[in-house]
Design a protein around this motif. Structure first.
Motif, PDB file in Angstrom:
ATOM      1  N   PRO A   5      -2.069   0.776  14.371  1.00 37.54           N
ATOM      2  CA  PRO A   5      -1.862   1.827  13.361  1.00 37.54           C
ATOM      3  C   PRO A   5      -2.246   3.186  13.927  1.00 37.54           C
ATOM      4  O   PRO A   5      -3.175   3.317  14.727  1.00 37.54           O
ATOM      5  CB  PRO A   5      -2.783   1.401  12.220  1.00 37.54           C
ATOM      6  CG  PRO A   5      -3.785   0.482  12.843  1.00 37.54           C
ATOM      7  CD  PRO A   5      -3.063  -0.219  13.946  1.00 37.54           C
ATOM      8  N   ASN A   7      -3.241   5.890  12.160  1.00 40.08           N
ATOM      9  CA  ASN A   7      -4.281   6.625  11.440  1.00 40.08           C
ATOM     10  C   ASN A   7      -4.926   5.710  10.403  1.00 40.08           C
ATOM     11  O   ASN A   7      -4.527   4.550  10.232  1.00 40.08           O
ATOM     12  CB  ASN A   7      -3.700   7.884  10.782  1.00 40.08           C
ATOM     13  CG  ASN A   7      -2.529   7.558   9.850  1.00 40.08           C
ATOM     14  OD1 ASN A   7      -2.588   6.631   9.048  1.00 40.08           O
ATOM     15  ND2 ASN A   7      -1.452   8.335   9.966  1.00 40.08           N
ATOM     16  N   HIS A   9      -4.806   5.834   7.174  1.00 38.18           N
ATOM     17  CA  HIS A   9      -3.928   5.461   6.068  1.00 38.18           C
ATOM     18  C   HIS A   9      -3.111   4.214   6.426  1.00 38.18           C
ATOM     19  O   HIS A   9      -2.980   3.285   5.623  1.00 38.18           O
ATOM     20  CB  HIS A   9      -2.979   6.614   5.722  1.00 38.18           C
ATOM     21  CG  HIS A   9      -3.675   7.837   5.211  1.00 38.18           C
ATOM     22  ND1 HIS A   9      -4.562   7.800   4.173  1.00 38.18           N
ATOM     23  CD2 HIS A   9      -3.608   9.139   5.607  1.00 38.18           C
ATOM     24  CE1 HIS A   9      -5.022   9.021   3.934  1.00 38.18           C
ATOM     25  NE2 HIS A   9      -4.455   9.842   4.798  1.00 38.18           N
ATOM     26  N   GLN A  10      -2.572   4.196   7.629  1.00 37.70           N
ATOM     27  CA  GLN A  10      -1.808   3.029   8.069  1.00 37.70           C
ATOM     28  C   GLN A  10      -2.705   1.799   8.183  1.00 37.70           C
ATOM     29  O   GLN A  10      -2.301   0.687   7.822  1.00 37.70           O
ATOM     30  CB  GLN A  10      -1.132   3.323   9.406  1.00 37.70           C
ATOM     31  CG  GLN A  10      -0.036   4.378   9.326  1.00 37.70           C
ATOM     32  CD  GLN A  10       0.569   4.681  10.677  1.00 37.70           C
ATOM     33  OE1 GLN A  10       0.498   3.889  11.611  1.00 37.70           O
ATOM     34  NE2 GLN A  10       1.180   5.858  10.796  1.00 37.70           N
ATOM     35  N   LEU A  13      -3.201   0.374   4.763  1.00 35.83           N
ATOM     36  CA  LEU A  13      -2.008  -0.329   4.291  1.00 35.83           C
ATOM     37  C   LEU A  13      -1.898  -1.714   4.928  1.00 35.83           C
ATOM     38  O   LEU A  13      -1.569  -2.704   4.250  1.00 35.83           O
ATOM     39  CB  LEU A  13      -0.757   0.499   4.591  1.00 35.83           C
ATOM     40  CG  LEU A  13      -0.606   1.791   3.783  1.00 35.83           C
ATOM     41  CD1 LEU A  13       0.505   2.660   4.358  1.00 35.83           C
ATOM     42  CD2 LEU A  13      -0.329   1.481   2.314  1.00 35.83           C
ATOM     43  N   LEU A  14      -2.193  -1.805   6.228  1.00 35.66           N
ATOM     44  CA  LEU A  14      -2.144  -3.103   6.901  1.00 35.66           C
ATOM     45  C   LEU A  14      -3.167  -4.071   6.312  1.00 35.66           C
ATOM     46  O   LEU A  14      -2.875  -5.251   6.103  1.00 35.66           O
ATOM     47  CB  LEU A  14      -2.395  -2.917   8.401  1.00 35.66           C
ATOM     48  CG  LEU A  14      -1.294  -2.215   9.199  1.00 35.66           C
ATOM     49  CD1 LEU A  14      -1.762  -1.947  10.623  1.00 35.66           C
ATOM     50  CD2 LEU A  14      -0.010  -3.047   9.216  1.00 35.66           C
ATOM     51  N   ARG A  25       6.281  -0.824  -2.285  1.00 35.80           N
ATOM     52  CA  ARG A  25       5.751   0.505  -1.997  1.00 35.80           C
ATOM     53  C   ARG A  25       5.024   1.048  -3.228  1.00 35.80           C
ATOM     54  O   ARG A  25       3.972   1.682  -3.105  1.00 35.80           O
ATOM     55  CB  ARG A  25       6.887   1.437  -1.598  1.00 35.80           C
ATOM     56  CG  ARG A  25       7.534   1.113  -0.262  1.00 35.80           C
ATOM     57  CD  ARG A  25       8.689   2.054   0.017  1.00 35.80           C
ATOM     58  NE  ARG A  25       9.443   1.672   1.200  1.00 35.80           N
ATOM     59  CZ  ARG A  25       9.557   2.418   2.290  1.00 35.80           C
ATOM     60  NH1 ARG A  25       8.953   3.590   2.363  1.00 35.80           N
ATOM     61  NH2 ARG A  25      10.279   2.008   3.321  1.00 35.80           N
ATOM     62  N   GLU A  42       4.190   7.079   5.901  1.00 37.72           N
ATOM     63  CA  GLU A  42       3.321   6.131   6.606  1.00 37.72           C
ATOM     64  C   GLU A  42       3.939   4.734   6.650  1.00 37.72           C
ATOM     65  O   GLU A  42       3.848   4.039   7.669  1.00 37.72           O
ATOM     66  CB  GLU A  42       1.936   6.083   5.940  1.00 37.72           C
ATOM     67  CG  GLU A  42       1.191   7.409   5.909  1.00 37.72           C
ATOM     68  CD  GLU A  42       0.856   7.963   7.283  1.00 37.72           C
ATOM     69  OE1 GLU A  42       1.202   7.326   8.310  1.00 37.72           O
ATOM     70  OE2 GLU A  42       0.255   9.043   7.349  1.00 37.72           O
ATOM     71  N   VAL A  43       4.568   4.295   5.552  1.00 35.33           N
ATOM     72  CA  VAL A  43       5.220   2.978   5.562  1.00 35.33           C
ATOM     73  C   VAL A  43       6.367   2.964   6.561  1.00 35.33           C
ATOM     74  O   VAL A  43       6.541   1.995   7.321  1.00 35.33           O
ATOM     75  CB  VAL A  43       5.713   2.606   4.150  1.00 35.33           C
ATOM     76  CG1 VAL A  43       6.606   1.363   4.206  1.00 35.33           C
ATOM     77  CG2 VAL A  43       4.539   2.362   3.213  1.00 35.33           C
ATOM     78  N   ARG A  45       6.654   4.697   9.260  1.00 32.22           N
ATOM     79  CA  ARG A  45       6.101   4.659  10.617  1.00 32.22           C
ATOM     80  C   ARG A  45       5.630   3.251  10.976  1.00 32.22           C
ATOM     81  O   ARG A  45       5.791   2.800  12.114  1.00 32.22           O
ATOM     82  CB  ARG A  45       4.941   5.651  10.734  1.00 32.22           C
ATOM     83  CG  ARG A  45       5.393   7.112  10.776  1.00 32.22           C
ATOM     84  CD  ARG A  45       4.212   8.063  10.751  1.00 32.22           C
ATOM     85  NE  ARG A  45       4.650   9.454  10.863  1.00 32.22           N
ATOM     86  CZ  ARG A  45       3.864  10.510  10.661  1.00 32.22           C
ATOM     87  NH1 ARG A  45       2.583  10.320  10.314  1.00 32.22           N
ATOM     88  NH2 ARG A  45       4.332  11.738  10.799  1.00 32.22           N
ATOM     89  N   LEU A  46       5.041   2.559   9.999  1.00 27.46           N
ATOM     90  CA  LEU A  46       4.636   1.176  10.261  1.00 27.46           C
ATOM     91  C   LEU A  46       5.845   0.274  10.492  1.00 27.46           C
ATOM     92  O   LEU A  46       5.811  -0.629  11.343  1.00 27.46           O
ATOM     93  CB  LEU A  46       3.798   0.645   9.094  1.00 27.46           C
ATOM     94  CG  LEU A  46       2.356   1.145   9.012  1.00 27.46           C
ATOM     95  CD1 LEU A  46       1.693   0.653   7.728  1.00 27.46           C
ATOM     96  CD2 LEU A  46       1.539   0.682  10.220  1.00 27.46           C
ATOM     97  N   THR A  49       6.940   0.548  14.023  1.00 29.73           N
ATOM     98  CA  THR A  49       6.110  -0.153  15.007  1.00 29.73           C
ATOM     99  C   THR A  49       6.412  -1.639  15.079  1.00 29.73           C
ATOM    100  O   THR A  49       6.072  -2.305  16.061  1.00 29.73           O
ATOM    101  CB  THR A  49       4.609  -0.002  14.672  1.00 29.73           C
ATOM    102  OG1 THR A  49       4.324  -0.707  13.458  1.00 29.73           O
ATOM    103  CG2 THR A  49       4.216   1.461  14.543  1.00 29.73           C
TER     104      THR A  49
END
Length: 393
Positions: A5, A7, A9-10, A13-14, A25, A42-43, A45-46, A49
């Motif tokens: 992640p 940051n 925030h990510q 969320l994980l 969401r 942020e979602v 961006r995850l 990944t």
């Protein structure tokens, strides 16, 4: 797994997806302090990944339906719980659901090279069964103090040859993935916290009674390890003034008077002295006695076996009473191999704690057996590595 992640925030969320499973969401937005637009960023961006994937349409809450989000179902964690006399190895998915679990006898005194050869063979067997092509991370528990940042055992009393062994580095090279190492009792506490009896408690003690005795300390949801990794080593708190000699060099330690090894010794003495026909019969048949034999004899109504369990529970409860007065936990969990002694042991521990600690500390204090048994350690190990991988790099 190479992504991490980006940051906090990510990472949050994980963790929510790990602990709560697939979520929309909108539902995730209810649990984090982010605007709708920032959450969407942020979602996304995850998703880029590959750590999370879309997982079908969520239930309608009015307006346009959103997709559920879940952790990548292909992620695999290896959990390893090394005890004094056995080892458990398990594979979990990213939500820490156990997909496969193997237990084998093992003597930790054989040293790290021999033990890890066995661990790697067990991991390879799980892979060969089709549960995993490889591992994205591994958590390892060992029965002794650990210098946590480096993943190195430090002066473990029952682990000759392990002091300073680079467990984290060595296994990371062998497995080809990140590895985290901790004391086995801390991992038991984390397992019970994630999927067992401590799910809703932020401050609790997890006492493991096996070959030795240790305690996992959880403060505000986090394991407390101490300055040098030896927090919770309650087996060497004095339970009997000027009592039996202990392997640590002191006398009267709890571990010298009640643990799997101490109970086996006392049961053998009782059988040899003719105090228990049941234990004597088992000694003759098996050539030795263990806590399992004492539990079976107690279940058959053997008075000597019951007395041994009660005496051990009294000593353990005496020590826990001091911890309760000092720490004021919301829960005490009793786990480990000796918990096969069941409610006779638990009743003795409860009696001492409730008798010796102040009512303010014990008025609403549950003292319970763990729910997960041997699975607690491997789930805790998987939780340990996921905590590491789901934090910002």
């Amino acid at each position: 797994m190479t992504a991490r992640p980006g940051n906090a925030h990510q990472a949050r969320l994980l963790t929510l997806l790990r602990d709560g499973g697939p979520n929309s969401r909108a539902q995730l937005g209810d649990q984090v302090d982010l605007s709708r637009s920032k959450l969407a960023v942020e979602v996304d961006r995850l998703l880029e990944t590959g750590l999370v994937v879309a997982d079908g349409l969520a239930a309608s809450r009015g307006g346009r339906r959103s997709h559920n989000i879940r952790l990548n179902p292909g992620l695999r964690f290896l959990g390893v719980d090394i005890g004094a006399t056995s080892v458990d190895v398990a594979v979990t998915n990213a939500e820490l659901e156990t997909l496969g679990h193997i237990n084998q006898p093992m003597d930790v005194r054989e040293g790290p090279v021999a033990v890890f050869e066995q661990v790697l063979a067990m991991a390879a067997k799980l892979k060969a069964s089709g549960l995993a092509e490889g591992f994205d991370g591994a958590g390892i528990g060992v029965p002794g103090p650990v210098r946590f940042p480096e993943g190195i055992p430090v002066a473990p009393p029952i682990m000759p040859g392990w002091d300073g062994f680079p467990v984290r580095e060595a296994l990371s090279q062998e497995l080809g993935c990140p590895v985290m190492v901790d004391n086995d009792v801390n991992l038991m506490a984390m397992g019970e916290q994630h999927a067992g009896v401590a799910r809703t408690v932020a401050d609790f003690l997890c006492v493991k009674i096996g070959t030795g005795i240790g305690c996992g300390i959880v403060v505000d949801g986090e394991v407390y390890r101490g300055t040098t990794g030896s927090a919770g080593d309650i087996g060497h708190i004095q339970a009997v003034p000027d009592g039996r000699p202990c392997a640590c060099g002191n006398r009267g330690c709890l571990e010298a008077h009640f643990s799997g090894a101490a109970l086996a010794r006392d049961a053998t003495e009782a059988a040899q002295q003719g105090l228990s026909a049941e234990l004597a019969s088992r000694l003759e048949t098996n050539g030795g006695l263990t806590a399992v034999d004492v539990a079976a004899a107690a279940a058959a109504g053997d008075a000597t076996a019951l007395d041994l369990i009660r005496e051990g529970g009294n000593h353990t409860g005496q020590v826990i009473a001091g911890l309760v007065s000092f720490f004021n936990p919301g829960l005490v969990v009793i786990g480990g191999g000796v918990t096969g002694l069941g409610h006779t042991l638990l009743a003795a521990i409860r009696t001492q704690v409730y008798r010796q600690s102040l009512p303010l500390a014990t008025g609403n204090l549950p003292i319970v057996l763990g729910e997960l048994g041997p699975a607690a350690g491997v789930i805790g190990a998987a939780r340990l590595i996921s905590d590491h991988l789901f934090s910002p790099a």
